[in-house]
Write an enzyme that holds these catalytic residues in place. Sequence first.
Site, PDB file in Angstrom:
ATOM      1  N   ASP A 129       1.236  -1.895  -1.955  1.00  0.00           N
ATOM      2  CA  ASP A 129       1.586  -2.677  -0.910  1.00  0.00           C
ATOM      3  C   ASP A 129       0.714  -1.887   0.472  1.00  0.00           C
ATOM      4  O   ASP A 129       0.339  -0.847   0.392  1.00  0.00           O
ATOM      5  CB  ASP A 129       2.897  -3.038  -0.384  1.00  0.00           C
ATOM      6  CG  ASP A 129       3.073  -3.700   0.691  1.00  0.00           C
ATOM      7  OD1 ASP A 129       2.773  -4.760   0.820  1.00  0.00           O
ATOM      8  OD2 ASP A 129       3.987  -3.094   1.566  1.00  0.00           O
ATOM      9  N   LYS A 171       3.125 -11.631  -6.087  1.00  0.00           N
ATOM     10  CA  LYS A 171       2.687 -10.324  -6.399  1.00  0.00           C
ATOM     11  C   LYS A 171       2.537  -9.937  -7.913  1.00  0.00           C
ATOM     12  O   LYS A 171       1.950  -9.442  -8.674  1.00  0.00           O
ATOM     13  CB  LYS A 171       3.115  -9.068  -5.483  1.00  0.00           C
ATOM     14  CG  LYS A 171       2.707  -9.308  -4.259  1.00  0.00           C
ATOM     15  CD  LYS A 171       3.109  -8.075  -3.279  1.00  0.00           C
ATOM     16  CE  LYS A 171       2.584  -8.061  -1.968  1.00  0.00           C
ATOM     17  NZ  LYS A 171       2.855  -7.019  -1.060  1.00  0.00           N
ATOM     18  N   ASP A 208       7.459  -1.903  -0.332  1.00  0.00           N
ATOM     19  CA  ASP A 208       8.740  -1.505   0.478  1.00  0.00           C
ATOM     20  C   ASP A 208       9.496  -2.493   0.977  1.00  0.00           C
ATOM     21  O   ASP A 208      10.766  -2.648   1.152  1.00  0.00           O
ATOM     22  CB  ASP A 208       8.514  -1.012   1.817  1.00  0.00           C
ATOM     23  CG  ASP A 208       7.597  -1.920   2.890  1.00  0.00           C
ATOM     24  OD1 ASP A 208       8.206  -2.465   3.683  1.00  0.00           O
ATOM     25  OD2 ASP A 208       6.301  -2.325   2.388  1.00  0.00           O
TER      26      ASP A 208
END
Length: 265
Positions: free
Chosen positions: A8, A191, A214
């Site tokens: 990410d 994702k 996160d």
Amino acid sequence: MYKLIAIDVDDTLLSDNLTVSEGTRQAMASAIEMGVTVTLATGRMFASAQKIAKGINLNVPIITYQGALVKTLLDGQVLYERSVPADAAKELYDYCKENGLHLQSYVNDELYGTEDNDRIKAYSKLSNIPYLIEPDFNKLIDQPTNKMLMIDDPVRLDEIAIELQALIGDRVHITKSKAHYLEFMHKEGTKGHALKHMAEHIGCTLEETIAIGDAWNDREMIQAAGLGVAMGNAVPMLKEIADYVTLSNNEDGVKHVIEKFILNR
């Protein structure tokens, strides 16, 4: 041996001052030299993520729009793409219009807003991307839309998410990338779906992948990956489902993962 690392961008790869540390750059380069594919997996639009990828010398397909678009950096070849269903996009637009909510849309890798306000200006500055104003999103609805995004107070967005889940949740994937960002993609625009496609593309299994994130929008890829890693600064719910919790984005958490699970094995 892990063969694919999906990282990410915001609050994971990037520190709070929006930079990638030299130590992290070197760790990524060392992993690539060992034959590991290192890619980005971000909610950002391709044009924004492309600038970051080029800045750290990546030359691979990257996962953008929360997984709704996987595209190569050099020749712009689309490997995987999903769009928000037009009927759901129309209902979302009407809902926001009726309730006075800020909504952004992404069409042909361009950012659109309905009015030139502080929210879209701040978002544009953060993502380093210009924006266009189209007061009537109905003119855009029939074009392929990778993502739509609302910006508002976090608590209000949590309440809105419940309402919209009942309204259009059967047709779209709803998630948060930041507390004040509520995002809408195709059901397969996650994702996790994109990670699976990337693994197939390079010829490895999901067990041979690492995913690092996160925020709650990283949940699907962290659950799908062989090793799902939450940052030290991750939201608590993500830490609970991760296989491993690393250091924070300001403590080279990505570098720590690469060294522990790739370079020092």
